[in-house]
Scaffold this active site. Structure first.
Site, PDB file in Angstrom:
ATOM      1  N   GLU A  53      -1.206  -5.502   8.566  1.00 36.83           N
ATOM      2  CA  GLU A  53      -0.378  -4.941   9.631  1.00 36.83           C
ATOM      3  C   GLU A  53      -0.998  -5.225  11.000  1.00 36.83           C
ATOM      4  OE1 GLU A  53       0.299  -0.782   8.836  1.00 36.83           O
ATOM      5  OE2 GLU A  53       1.065  -1.179   6.826  1.00 36.83           O
ATOM      6  N   ASP A  56       0.835  -1.199   0.000  1.00 43.43           N
ATOM      7  CA  ASP A  56       0.000   0.000   0.000  1.00 43.43           C
ATOM      8  C   ASP A  56       0.875   1.257   0.000  1.00 43.43           C
ATOM      9  OD1 ASP A  56       0.846  -0.194   2.606  1.00 43.43           O
ATOM     10  OD2 ASP A  56      -1.137   0.042   3.518  1.00 43.43           O
ATOM     11  N   SER A  57       2.196   1.049   0.024  1.00 43.30           N
ATOM     12  CA  SER A  57       3.135   2.150  -0.230  1.00 43.30           C
ATOM     13  C   SER A  57       2.838   2.773  -1.593  1.00 43.30           C
ATOM     14  CB  SER A  57       4.585   1.638  -0.187  1.00 43.30           C
ATOM     15  OG  SER A  57       4.734   0.497  -1.008  1.00 43.30           O
ATOM     16  N   GLU A 105       9.405  -4.314  10.345  1.00 43.32           N
ATOM     17  CA  GLU A 105       9.790  -3.015   9.779  1.00 43.32           C
ATOM     18  C   GLU A 105      10.332  -2.086  10.861  1.00 43.32           C
ATOM     19  OE1 GLU A 105       7.002  -1.188   7.083  1.00 43.32           O
ATOM     20  OE2 GLU A 105       8.154   0.668   6.999  1.00 43.32           O
ATOM     21  N   ASP A 150      -1.027  -6.106  -0.252  1.00 45.64           N
ATOM     22  CA  ASP A 150      -1.359  -5.477   1.028  1.00 45.64           C
ATOM     23  C   ASP A 150      -2.859  -5.273   1.166  1.00 45.64           C
ATOM     24  OD1 ASP A 150       0.668  -5.022   2.826  1.00 45.64           O
ATOM     25  OD2 ASP A 150       1.323  -3.156   1.885  1.00 45.64           O
ATOM     26  N   LYS A 207      -1.132  -9.417   2.805  1.00 47.61           N
ATOM     27  CA  LYS A 207      -0.358  -8.963   3.977  1.00 47.61           C
ATOM     28  C   LYS A 207      -1.215  -7.961   4.740  1.00 47.61           C
ATOM     29  CE  LYS A 207       3.340  -6.028   3.677  1.00 47.61           C
ATOM     30  NZ  LYS A 207       2.861  -4.873   4.484  1.00 47.61           N
TER      31      LYS A 207
HETATM   32  O1  KIV Z   1       3.573  -1.091   1.592  1.00 47.58           O
HETATM   33  C1  KIV Z   1       4.724  -1.542   1.535  1.00 47.58           C
HETATM   34  O2  KIV Z   1       5.471  -1.362   0.562  1.00 47.58           O
HETATM   35  C2  KIV Z   1       5.191  -2.311   2.684  1.00 47.58           C
HETATM   36  C3  KIV Z   1       6.653  -2.531   2.794  1.00 47.58           C
HETATM   37  C4  KIV Z   1       7.297  -1.277   3.218  1.00 47.58           C
HETATM   38  C5  KIV Z   1       6.981  -3.674   3.662  1.00 47.58           C
HETATM   39  O3  KIV Z   1       4.426  -2.692   3.506  1.00 47.58           O
END
Ligand code: KIV
Length: 282
Positions: A115, A44-45, A182, A83, A113
């Site tokens: 968090e 989600d970056s 992280e 994510d 993924k």
């Molecule tokens: O969103 C992302 O790119 C991430 C990484 C920084 C692990 O969660």
């Protein structure tokens, strides 16, 4: 050969490091895949590096599905992990399973993924029970940036370190196949990696993790808004792109592009006939 979650655990057992990098589109996914990197994270970056938001909080399920599907089309071998965006799983276990299912069905993700640790154990377990592999993410979890008061290293006090260990173990107990650590002090991350049976994937967590992940625009120097200390620039693609764009601009303005070899031809007789009909000249 397609990488699977089982390969992740086999790599940990063999002591082989797991490589992971982000990608958000088809062309980049193809390039990553050809490099032999084990896994692509559709992070989600993307909210920051692709869409220009200040943080990841505005990213939607639609954004993630759209980008994940593009990556999936480009990735033949790498395991594609997508994510779960902010508020797609925090609201309830039901939402977590439903939205994880959408990322798999509509986005083509091989795993999701999310968090959080202890607080999201039930959510992770329910997604895993629905036959969707889950990668956890603990330590500095960007979706909690407002609760943390900024992007800060986690686990530095005895209480914080203990919380982090509990979170990583909770993710494992819930059935996750891997966990991202992280912004965690390197010695603590190494200790946690040793406690876990599942592989740890570090970002800003030192060399003692079982694998590493980076945001590709950071690794290739393409994103200049903010560069975390843990990033290594493996190539200056940003400089190459800036030069390429400037050269293109100069060529267009100077009339040197397109040249003859970039143009399509037409018979002179057709042009002559056309000019006769139009009453012009060639
Ligand atoms: O969103 C992302 O790119 C991430 C990484 C920084 C692990 O969660």
């Amino acid at each position: 050969m397609k990488t699977t979650t089982a390969d992740f655990s086999a790599m940990k057992e063999r002591g082989e490091k797991i490589s992971m990098i982000t990608a958000y589109d088809y062309s980049t996914a193809k390039l990553v895949d050809a490099s032999g990197i084990n896994s692509i994270l559709v992070g989600d970056s993307l909210g920051m590096v692709m869409l220009g938001y200040e943080d990841t909080l505005s990213v939607t399920m639609e954004d993630m599905i759209h980008h994940c599907a593009a990556v999936r089309r480009g990735a033949q071998n790498a395991l594609v992990i997508c994510d779960m965006p902010f508020m797609s799983y925090q609201t309830s276990v039901y939402d977590a399973v439903k939205n994880a299912g959408r990322l798999v069905k509509e986005g083509g993700a091989g795993a999701v993924k999310l968090e959080g640790g202890v607080k999201f154990k039930e959510h992770i377990r329910a997604i895993v029970d629905a036959s969707i592999p889950v990668c956890g993410h603990v330590g500095m979890t960007p979706q909690s940036v407002n609760a943390f008061g900024g992007f800060k290293v986690q686990g530095k006090t005895i209480e914080a370190a203990q919380r982090l260990i509990n979170d990583a173990l909770a993710v494992q107990e819930a059935g996750a196949f891997a966990v991202v650590l992280e912004c965690v002090p390197a010695r603590l991350a190494e200790y946690i990696s040793g406690l876990l049976d599942i592989p740890s994937i570090g970002i800003g967590a030192g060399a003692g993790c079982d694998g590493q992940v980076l945001v590709y625009q950071d690794a290739l120097a393409m994103y200049s808004d903010f560069t975390p200390r843990f990033v290594k620039k493996f190539a200056d693609v940003g400089a190459v792109m800036r030069r390429g764009f400037a050269d293109y601009n100069d060529a267009v303005k100077g009339g040197t592009f397109p040249a003859e070899e970039h143009c399509f031809k037409i018979d002179q007789s057709v042009m002559n006939e056309l000019m006769i009909r139009e009453g012009g000249s060639v």
